[in-house]
Design a protein around this motif. Sequence first.
Motif, PDB file in Angstrom:
ATOM      1  N   PHE A 167     -12.683   6.932   6.416  1.00  0.00           N
ATOM      2  CA  PHE A 167     -13.246   5.632   6.095  1.00  0.00           C
ATOM      3  C   PHE A 167     -12.518   4.948   4.941  1.00  0.00           C
ATOM      4  CE2 PHE A 167     -16.652   8.291   7.791  1.00  0.00           C
ATOM      5  CZ  PHE A 167     -17.077   7.515   8.859  1.00  0.00           C
ATOM      6  N   GLY A 168     -12.380   3.633   5.045  1.00  0.00           N
ATOM      7  CA  GLY A 168     -11.971   2.822   3.919  1.00  0.00           C
ATOM      8  C   GLY A 168     -10.484   2.773   3.625  1.00  0.00           C
ATOM      9  N   ILE A 169     -10.172   1.955   2.642  1.00  0.00           N
ATOM     10  CA  ILE A 169      -8.807   1.704   2.170  1.00  0.00           C
ATOM     11  C   ILE A 169      -8.618   2.451   0.850  1.00  0.00           C
ATOM     12  CG2 ILE A 169      -7.265  -0.096   1.282  1.00  0.00           C
ATOM     13  CD1 ILE A 169      -8.758  -2.019   3.243  1.00  0.00           C
ATOM     14  N   ALA A 170      -7.477   3.078   0.674  1.00  0.00           N
ATOM     15  CA  ALA A 170      -7.206   3.841  -0.546  1.00  0.00           C
ATOM     16  C   ALA A 170      -7.241   2.927  -1.771  1.00  0.00           C
ATOM     17  CB  ALA A 170      -5.854   4.535  -0.444  1.00  0.00           C
ATOM     18  N   MET A 171      -7.726   3.461  -2.880  1.00  0.00           N
ATOM     19  CA  MET A 171      -7.815   2.653  -4.103  1.00  0.00           C
ATOM     20  C   MET A 171      -6.472   2.073  -4.517  1.00  0.00           C
ATOM     21  SD  MET A 171     -10.460   4.776  -6.545  1.00  0.00           S
ATOM     22  CE  MET A 171      -9.628   6.359  -6.280  1.00  0.00           C
ATOM     23  N   ARG A 172      -5.418   2.848  -4.310  1.00  0.00           N
ATOM     24  CA  ARG A 172      -4.091   2.372  -4.739  1.00  0.00           C
ATOM     25  C   ARG A 172      -3.646   1.139  -3.970  1.00  0.00           C
ATOM     26  NH1 ARG A 172      -2.962   6.862  -1.473  1.00  0.00           N
ATOM     27  NH2 ARG A 172      -1.694   6.326   0.363  1.00  0.00           N
ATOM     28  N   ASP A 173      -4.255   0.903  -2.806  1.00  0.00           N
ATOM     29  CA  ASP A 173      -3.860  -0.245  -1.974  1.00  0.00           C
ATOM     30  C   ASP A 173      -4.769  -1.449  -2.170  1.00  0.00           C
ATOM     31  OD1 ASP A 173      -1.789   1.254  -0.805  1.00  0.00           O
ATOM     32  OD2 ASP A 173      -3.167   2.109   0.682  1.00  0.00           O
ATOM     33  N   MET A 174      -5.771  -1.341  -3.041  1.00  0.00           N
ATOM     34  CA  MET A 174      -6.777  -2.400  -3.173  1.00  0.00           C
ATOM     35  C   MET A 174      -6.160  -3.756  -3.533  1.00  0.00           C
ATOM     36  SD  MET A 174     -10.064  -2.544  -5.762  1.00  0.00           S
ATOM     37  CE  MET A 174      -8.980  -2.536  -7.221  1.00  0.00           C
ATOM     38  N   GLU A 175      -5.335  -3.796  -4.543  1.00  0.00           N
ATOM     39  CA  GLU A 175      -4.774  -5.076  -4.969  1.00  0.00           C
ATOM     40  C   GLU A 175      -3.867  -5.665  -3.895  1.00  0.00           C
ATOM     41  OE1 GLU A 175      -3.019  -5.192  -8.829  1.00  0.00           O
ATOM     42  OE2 GLU A 175      -4.565  -3.909  -9.714  1.00  0.00           O
ATOM     43  N   ASP A 176      -3.126  -4.813  -3.204  1.00  0.00           N
ATOM     44  CA  ASP A 176      -2.219  -5.302  -2.160  1.00  0.00           C
ATOM     45  C   ASP A 176      -2.981  -5.948  -1.016  1.00  0.00           C
ATOM     46  OD1 ASP A 176      -0.042  -4.408  -3.591  1.00  0.00           O
ATOM     47  OD2 ASP A 176       0.162  -2.529  -2.475  1.00  0.00           O
ATOM     48  N   VAL A 177      -4.079  -5.332  -0.569  1.00  0.00           N
ATOM     49  CA  VAL A 177      -4.807  -5.902   0.566  1.00  0.00           C
ATOM     50  C   VAL A 177      -5.509  -7.194   0.169  1.00  0.00           C
ATOM     51  CG1 VAL A 177      -5.076  -3.705   1.771  1.00  0.00           C
ATOM     52  CG2 VAL A 177      -6.877  -4.462   0.204  1.00  0.00           C
ATOM     53  N   ILE A 178      -5.958  -7.281  -1.079  1.00  0.00           N
ATOM     54  CA  ILE A 178      -6.572  -8.532  -1.540  1.00  0.00           C
ATOM     55  C   ILE A 178      -5.525  -9.643  -1.546  1.00  0.00           C
ATOM     56  CG2 ILE A 178      -7.600  -9.700  -3.533  1.00  0.00           C
ATOM     57  CD1 ILE A 178      -8.997  -7.055  -4.216  1.00  0.00           C
ATOM     58  N   GLU A 179      -4.313  -9.315  -1.972  1.00  0.00           N
ATOM     59  CA  GLU A 179      -3.232 -10.311  -1.987  1.00  0.00           C
ATOM     60  C   GLU A 179      -2.873 -10.754  -0.565  1.00  0.00           C
ATOM     61  OE1 GLU A 179       1.385 -10.790  -3.602  1.00  0.00           O
ATOM     62  OE2 GLU A 179       0.144  -9.101  -4.253  1.00  0.00           O
ATOM     63  N   ILE A 180      -2.840  -9.781   0.357  1.00  0.00           N
ATOM     64  CA  ILE A 180      -2.555 -10.126   1.753  1.00  0.00           C
ATOM     65  C   ILE A 180      -3.619 -11.062   2.303  1.00  0.00           C
ATOM     66  CG2 ILE A 180      -2.424  -9.189   4.107  1.00  0.00           C
ATOM     67  CD1 ILE A 180      -1.176  -6.650   2.841  1.00  0.00           C
ATOM     68  N   ALA A 181      -4.883 -10.740   2.029  1.00  0.00           N
ATOM     69  CA  ALA A 181      -5.980 -11.581   2.529  1.00  0.00           C
ATOM     70  C   ALA A 181      -5.918 -12.987   1.951  1.00  0.00           C
ATOM     71  CB  ALA A 181      -7.320 -10.931   2.189  1.00  0.00           C
ATOM     72  N   SER A 182      -5.521 -13.102   0.688  1.00  0.00           N
ATOM     73  CA  SER A 182      -5.471 -14.415   0.049  1.00  0.00           C
ATOM     74  C   SER A 182      -4.424 -15.330   0.665  1.00  0.00           C
ATOM     75  CB  SER A 182      -5.198 -14.263  -1.455  1.00  0.00           C
ATOM     76  OG  SER A 182      -3.886 -13.760  -1.680  1.00  0.00           O
ATOM     77  N   SER A 183      -3.459 -14.735   1.365  1.00  0.00           N
ATOM     78  CA  SER A 183      -2.418 -15.537   2.013  1.00  0.00           C
ATOM     79  C   SER A 183      -2.799 -15.960   3.432  1.00  0.00           C
ATOM     80  CB  SER A 183      -1.104 -14.745   2.056  1.00  0.00           C
ATOM     81  OG  SER A 183      -1.218 -13.642   2.957  1.00  0.00           O
ATOM     82  N   MET A 184      -3.902 -15.461   3.927  1.00  0.00           N
ATOM     83  CA  MET A 184      -4.339 -15.766   5.289  1.00  0.00           C
ATOM     84  C   MET A 184      -5.235 -17.004   5.301  1.00  0.00           C
ATOM     85  SD  MET A 184      -5.097 -11.944   6.823  1.00  0.00           S
ATOM     86  CE  MET A 184      -3.737 -10.862   7.282  1.00  0.00           C
ATOM     87  N   LYS A 185      -5.159 -17.772   6.382  1.00  0.00           N
ATOM     88  CA  LYS A 185      -5.887 -19.035   6.472  1.00  0.00           C
ATOM     89  C   LYS A 185      -7.286 -18.886   7.064  1.00  0.00           C
ATOM     90  CE  LYS A 185      -1.683 -21.820   7.001  1.00  0.00           C
ATOM     91  NZ  LYS A 185      -0.951 -22.782   7.882  1.00  0.00           N
TER      92      LYS A 185
END
Length: 385
Positions: A160-178
């Motif tokens: 389950f879930g996304i690794a803590m080390r990837d948290m900032e990266d996935v938030i940045e990816i989401a922020s670029s999506m429309k």
Amino acid sequence: MKGTFPVGKFQEIPTPFYYYDTDLLRETLRTINRESSKHEGFVVHYAIKANANPKVLNIIAQSGLGADCVSGGEIQASLAAGFPARKIVYAGVGKSDWEINLGLDKNIFCFNVESIAELEVIEELASKRGKTARIAFRINPDVGAHTHSNITTGLAENKFGIAMRDMEDVIEIASSMKHVEFVGLHFHIGSQILNMDDFAALCNRINDLQKQLLRKKIVVENINVGGGLGIDYTHPNRVPMADFKSYFDTYAKLLHLYNGQKLHFELGRAVVAPCGSLITRTLYVKQGAVKQFVIVDAGMTDLIRPALYQAYHKIENISSNEGKATYDVVGPICESSDVFGKSVDLNLTHRGDLIALRSAGAYGEIMASQYNCRPLPKGYITEDL
């Protein structure tokens, strides 16, 4: 002390069946609302996976709780029961396209996203529909829980879930999506947790992660800590309700919420387990070579928890007030694991006696199967009798 049941009315109903004490259910819901409302920003969702009996769901929906779903079918069941779409959160590692589209079409509150691959699919499907999907990232906090290994979910080794080390990266990816809007973080460390220290450890981990995000000037609107609160399976009469006060107070004391943040909970077992019992009838009392067996007409098809988790349910003979004897209580399924309890002290039991397996309102009826071509058990609430 045995539980109080309408035994006379039970005699008229074909066994096995589930019985839900709705007086206890409603008192539980009142307690949840009272204790959670003491703390600003607390929002409680009911985890549909624990029990989706339509009559039970309707009572929970009327109490004002939201819904936590892990499938498209659960979204449909929650909407049919009266849960508003704006209070539905949807989690799960394997959301199919039709389930995501259902959530988009119904404008549910939030998708709890568990991978970058899922995020990309939600963006694609939302784009095709001209929608914006609200999403929270489920972060795996690598926090252990004092519970059965099959129901821990917050360790790094779990699926389950996304690794803590990837948290900032996935938030940045989401922020670029429309077509997605990042609105929160989601956590869940396991189930049947009785030690508040486990929830305290989760609070500490979330506090650290929030500080990490704050350094990047990221403040999320919603923190979802899942559920996991356990119940007392051993003493269903003496302790008929989970310790909601300690549970909510732990988060209020230890989890630092920033201005305007909402804290979401996803309670399942603690809501419905105590109010449900599996009622079964004694087929035979068999004297074996070294022990006595009470053979009942319910089996692991009706309540799989003892076979799956070696789970304990208090077993009572609700037809007899005779002296005690010791039995193994077993079902009719052609599996050696079809055992509800070994060396159980019951009032002297005879063919036809009704047996109650207590605290079975969660992960009982909902997990029933038709193995051995057996019919699914029916569920009745207090008002039905």
